[in-house]
Design an enzyme around this catalytic site. Structure first.
Site, PDB file in Angstrom:
ATOM      1  N   SER A  83     -15.141   3.970  -1.835  1.00 46.37           N
ATOM      2  CA  SER A  83     -16.270   4.708  -1.258  1.00 46.37           C
ATOM      3  C   SER A  83     -17.630   4.086  -1.541  1.00 46.37           C
ATOM      4  O   SER A  83     -18.523   4.162  -0.697  1.00 46.37           O
ATOM      5  CB  SER A  83     -16.232   6.147  -1.755  1.00 46.37           C
ATOM      6  OG  SER A  83     -14.954   6.672  -1.480  1.00 46.37           O
ATOM      7  N   ALA A 119      -5.043   8.912   3.750  1.00 47.46           N
ATOM      8  CA  ALA A 119      -4.087   9.989   3.994  1.00 47.46           C
ATOM      9  C   ALA A 119      -4.814  11.207   4.569  1.00 47.46           C
ATOM     10  O   ALA A 119      -4.346  12.333   4.460  1.00 47.46           O
ATOM     11  CB  ALA A 119      -3.374  10.349   2.694  1.00 47.46           C
ATOM     12  N   CYS A 139      -9.849  11.212  -2.190  1.00 49.24           N
ATOM     13  CA  CYS A 139      -8.460  11.603  -2.470  1.00 49.24           C
ATOM     14  C   CYS A 139      -8.337  13.113  -2.564  1.00 49.24           C
ATOM     15  O   CYS A 139      -9.211  13.770  -3.112  1.00 49.24           O
ATOM     16  CB  CYS A 139      -8.003  11.055  -3.815  1.00 49.24           C
ATOM     17  SG  CYS A 139      -7.866   9.290  -3.847  1.00 49.24           S
ATOM     18  N   GLY A 145      -9.642   8.712  -6.527  1.00 48.12           N
ATOM     19  CA  GLY A 145     -10.540   8.261  -5.461  1.00 48.12           C
ATOM     20  C   GLY A 145     -11.439   9.369  -4.927  1.00 48.12           C
ATOM     21  O   GLY A 145     -11.074  10.553  -4.940  1.00 48.12           O
ATOM     22  N   ASP A 154       0.835  -1.197   0.000  1.00 49.55           N
ATOM     23  CA  ASP A 154       0.000   0.000   0.000  1.00 49.55           C
ATOM     24  C   ASP A 154       0.877   1.257   0.000  1.00 49.55           C
ATOM     25  O   ASP A 154       1.264   1.751   1.052  1.00 49.55           O
ATOM     26  CB  ASP A 154      -0.863  -0.086   1.278  1.00 49.55           C
ATOM     27  CG  ASP A 154      -1.820   1.061   1.425  1.00 49.55           C
ATOM     28  OD1 ASP A 154      -2.083   1.753   0.430  1.00 49.55           O
ATOM     29  OD2 ASP A 154      -2.319   1.265   2.552  1.00 49.55           O
ATOM     30  N   VAL A 157      -3.683   7.242  -9.463  1.00 46.15           N
ATOM     31  CA  VAL A 157      -3.098   8.306  -8.654  1.00 46.15           C
ATOM     32  C   VAL A 157      -4.100   9.461  -8.639  1.00 46.15           C
ATOM     33  O   VAL A 157      -4.225  10.207  -9.610  1.00 46.15           O
ATOM     34  CB  VAL A 157      -1.712   8.751  -9.183  1.00 46.15           C
ATOM     35  CG1 VAL A 157      -1.178   9.942  -8.379  1.00 46.15           C
ATOM     36  CG2 VAL A 157      -0.719   7.592  -9.129  1.00 46.15           C
ATOM     37  N   GLY A 158      -4.857   9.503  -7.562  1.00 54.78           N
ATOM     38  CA  GLY A 158      -5.766  10.628  -7.341  1.00 54.78           C
ATOM     39  C   GLY A 158      -7.211  10.530  -7.772  1.00 54.78           C
ATOM     40  O   GLY A 158      -7.943  11.486  -7.557  1.00 54.78           O
TER      41      GLY A 158
HETATM   42  P1  XMP Z   1     -12.815   5.217  -4.502  1.00 47.42           P
HETATM   43  O1  XMP Z   1     -13.040   6.278  -5.536  1.00 47.42           O
HETATM   44  O2  XMP Z   1     -13.395   3.913  -4.898  1.00 47.42           O
HETATM   45  O3  XMP Z   1     -11.231   5.039  -4.455  1.00 47.42           O
HETATM   46  O4  XMP Z   1     -13.248   5.645  -3.131  1.00 47.42           O
HETATM   47  C1  XMP Z   1     -10.599   4.180  -3.563  1.00 47.42           C
HETATM   48  C2  XMP Z   1      -9.104   4.398  -3.622  1.00 47.42           C
HETATM   49  O5  XMP Z   1      -8.742   5.712  -3.215  1.00 47.42           O
HETATM   50  C3  XMP Z   1      -7.380   5.715  -2.819  1.00 47.42           C
HETATM   51  N1  XMP Z   1      -7.255   6.447  -1.538  1.00 47.42           N
HETATM   52  C4  XMP Z   1      -6.663   7.641  -1.399  1.00 47.42           C
HETATM   53  N2  XMP Z   1      -6.044   8.443  -2.290  1.00 47.42           N
HETATM   54  N3  XMP Z   1      -5.636  10.023  -0.585  1.00 47.42           N
HETATM   55  C5  XMP Z   1      -5.519   9.634  -1.872  1.00 47.42           C
HETATM   56  O6  XMP Z   1      -4.967  10.392  -2.679  1.00 47.42           O
HETATM   57  C6  XMP Z   1      -6.232   9.272   0.378  1.00 47.42           C
HETATM   58  O7  XMP Z   1      -6.333   9.656   1.541  1.00 47.42           O
HETATM   59  C7  XMP Z   1      -6.771   8.016  -0.064  1.00 47.42           C
HETATM   60  N4  XMP Z   1      -7.416   7.009   0.592  1.00 47.42           N
HETATM   61  C8  XMP Z   1      -7.699   6.073  -0.343  1.00 47.42           C
HETATM   62  C9  XMP Z   1      -6.961   4.261  -2.676  1.00 47.42           C
HETATM   63  O8  XMP Z   1      -6.155   3.934  -3.784  1.00 47.42           O
HETATM   64  C10 XMP Z   1      -8.286   3.543  -2.680  1.00 47.42           C
HETATM   65  O9  XMP Z   1      -8.178   2.205  -3.078  1.00 47.42           O
END
Ligand code: XMP
Length: 485
Positions: A374, A401, A315, A312, A257, A309-310
């Site tokens: 999500s 994060a 995110c 999410g 991760d 990358v980004g």
């Molecule tokens: P979804 O859109 O399905 O995406 O909610 C899930 C993915 O989001 C990533 N993830 C993060 N990316 N900051 C980020 O830039 C964060 O705090 C964070 N938390 C999760 C991760 O890859 C996850 O699988």
């Protein structure tokens, strides 16, 4: 400054493209004509529905993993807990379903009914194997079930109430689950021990296990017939211990991760785990979004690559660091990286899935599976309880994060970053409660089947080969802020 290669191209997100309809010979998308099975990682069994729940602490624990694996998907248990607890969660998923119980709960004949009841609760079983002596070496003297407990009090010894071995219907080595079931039906019993010629217990067949297989014919299973489960690990030194403990617990896939998978860490930890520690469990690494990134992860020895990358929902990397690649382009980049490989690394499209059509688009772009955070966060199976906000039941979802997740990591002692320096790249929010994850999975799978049918693709490989996109007007909302649907 050399300005020549400053702009490297244009990026496409989910809403920037649509799949082109194609002449199709698929009569019904629900008739079994379409096979959506896919690889998550080299060396791991395939899953039937290419949908994986994300390793986020508001998304995947043992309950989410179990539900998804029973239905044909897969879950990656998050790592924001201590090693012991994460191992317990993995074991809980692995213990749910089995062809044969080869590690049944065992207890001395001198133990009491109360002791046995405690063991049953701990192991979530309906029986205990009773043995004489200090420790269990395979020899046993009987079985006790809650029905037997009715014959005594809490402090009655098990040897007084158990069903002795002589009265049990056992089966010899080589008996299949199906013929054991025939025996159990004939003798109207719920369990039957598999016993070696020398009288030692080899395992226990139960009707309950058999019924699970009947009930969940598409479950994602390992080679021993147990549910598949993944678990996330980090990159710090103590995470080696985590990886080894998870491998020991027979987790099926480890997921490294790291937000930016093109760091030296990826190579160092893969080398350490695979070469020095000789871990055999397949390891997925990421996240990357470029051709070079995908090749780097492949060349470091990963068994699968996570792309994103980004995109999410929670995110903030694109807002805070200014870094990111729209997700369709990111997946296309990974697919391009492996285009000429004879055994291309499985690609997980991670993040940005908001509606069923996004799954079809991600797979059309070259992903083998998608990771969803999500959308699963608001379900019954995600960790945490629903809360009422403005008369609506909601569940928390947060970026790993985010500031609140960082506080948790500080409390767990799993970060070396000082609180004063930390800048979050994720947010915390609430999403409407939507019942079981099975409903979300069904919608996403339905969309994928439909997309595959329009594309005339009967398999994921055909979807990769046949699908074509048309670029459509870009939406005004940034990709990561598109609403959940
Ligand atoms: P979804 O859109 O399905 O995406 O909610 C899930 C993915 O989001 C990533 N993830 C993060 N990316 N900051 C980020 O830039 C964060 O705090 C964070 N938390 C999760 C991760 O890859 C996850 O699988």
């Amino acid at each position: 400054m050399n300005t020549q290669n400053k702009i490297v191209g244009e990026g496409l997100g989910f809403d920037d493209v649509l799949l082109m309809p194609q002449r199709s010979s698929i009569r019904s998308r629900f008739s079994g004509e379409i096979d959506t099975s896919a690889s998550v990682a080299r060396g791991a069994p395939k899953i039937h529905i290419p949908i994986i729940s994300a390793n986020m602490d508001t998304v995947t624990g043992w309950r989410m993993s179990t539900t998804l694996a029973l239905l044909g998907g897969f879950g990656v248990i998050h790592r924001f807990m201590n090693i012991e607890d994460q191992v317990k969660e993995v074991r809980r998923v692995k213990e749910r379903m089995r062809v044969i119980e080869d590690h049944p709960p065992v207890i001395p004949a001198s133990a009491t009914i109360r002791d046995a009841q405690r063991l049953l609760r701990e192991r979530e079983r309906g029986y205990v194997i009773v043995f004489e002596g200090e420790s269990f070496d395979g020899s046993f003297v009987g079985i006790a079930t809650p029905r037997d407990f009715d014959a005594g009090e809490g402090d009655t010894l098990l040897r007084e109430v158990m069903t002795p071995k002589e009265r049990l219907r056992s089966v010899p080595p080589g008996t299949t689950l199906e013929s054991a079931v025939e025996q159990m039906r004939k003798h109207r019993v719920e369990k039957t021990p598999l016993v070696a010629d020398d009288g030692r217990l080899l395992g226990v067949y139960t009707m309950k296990d058999y019924e699970y297989y009947q009930h969940y014919p598409h479950a994602s299973l390992d080679y021993k017939g147990r549910l598949l489960v993944g678990a996330a690990i980090g990159v710090q030194e103590h995470e080696i211990e985590r990886a080894l403990a998870l491998a020991e617990a027979e987790v099926d896939i480890l997921v490294l991760d790291i937000a930016h998978g093109e760091l030296d860490y990826t190579q160092e930890i893969l080398h350490r785990l695979k070469i020095i520690e000789r871990v055999k469990t397949p390891i997925v690494a990421g996240n990357i979004a470029t051709i070079d990134g995908a090749r780097y992860v492949r060349d470091c020895g990963a068994d699968g690559v996570k792309v994103g990358v980004g995109p999410g929902y929670v995110c903030e990397t694109r807002d805070v660091a200014g870094v990111g690649v729209p997700q369709i382009t990111a997946i296309l980049n990974a697919a391009k990286a492996f285009e000429h490989d004879s055994d291309p690394l499985p690609i997980i499209g991670d993040g940005g899935i908001r509606k069923p059509g996004d799954v079809a688009k991600a797979i059309a772009a070259g992903a083998d599976t998608v990771m969803v955070g999500s959308l699963f966060a608001g379900t019954e199976e995600s960790p945490g309880e629903p809360v009422e906000q403005d008369g609506i039941l909601k569940k928390m979802v947060r970026g790993m994060a985010s500031a609140t997740a960082f506080e948790k990591r500080l409390a767990l002692g799993s970060t070396t970053t000082r609180a004063e320096e930390y800048v979050p790249e994720g947010r915390t929010t609430f999403t409407p409660y939507k019942g079981s994850a099975s409903k979300v999975l069904k919608r996403l799978r339905g969309g994928l089947l439909s997309g595959m049918s329009y594309t005339n693709a009967r398999t994921i490989a055909e979807m990769h080969d046949r699908a074509q996109f048309i670029i459509v007007r870009s939406p005004a909302i940034p990709e990561q802020r598109r609403p959940l649907q």
